[in-house]
Scaffold this motif. Sequence first.
Motif: not given
Length: 125
Positions: A43-66
């Motif tokens: 659970l904690i590993g999956s939680l860390h993975y989800a927030v890391e991917e979302a933070a990266r998406c917000a910074s890099v993939k600005t069209t997906v995470c607008a």
Amino acid sequence: MRNLVKSLRASEAGTTVVEFAIVAPVFVALLVGALTLCLGLFLIGSLHYAVEEAARCASVKTTVCADPATTIAYARNHYYGPDLSPSFAYAIAECGKSVSAAVSYSMNIGFKTFVIPMSATACFP
């Protein structure tokens, strides 16, 4: 009569059953505890993975995470842990785009239930 008592005392029939009755509950408790611990770590590993991917998406993939809503939806889609529906939050911090998550993990050990709060935060510049 004395010979019967001596023969019963010397008999080793049933010792395996007694030894198993002593060891089995401890073994089962260790097995269930290990599985519960593994589920919590997953659970904690999956939680860390989800927030890391979302933070990266917000910074890099600005069209997906607008915006914050799409970033949180992206984080929910990348959470693969147990069905506990964690709460995600998005913010712009000093370190960059920050995504955090929190969930309460209930561990039932039979006679008592422990509630363990778990959280994860990731920031990506």
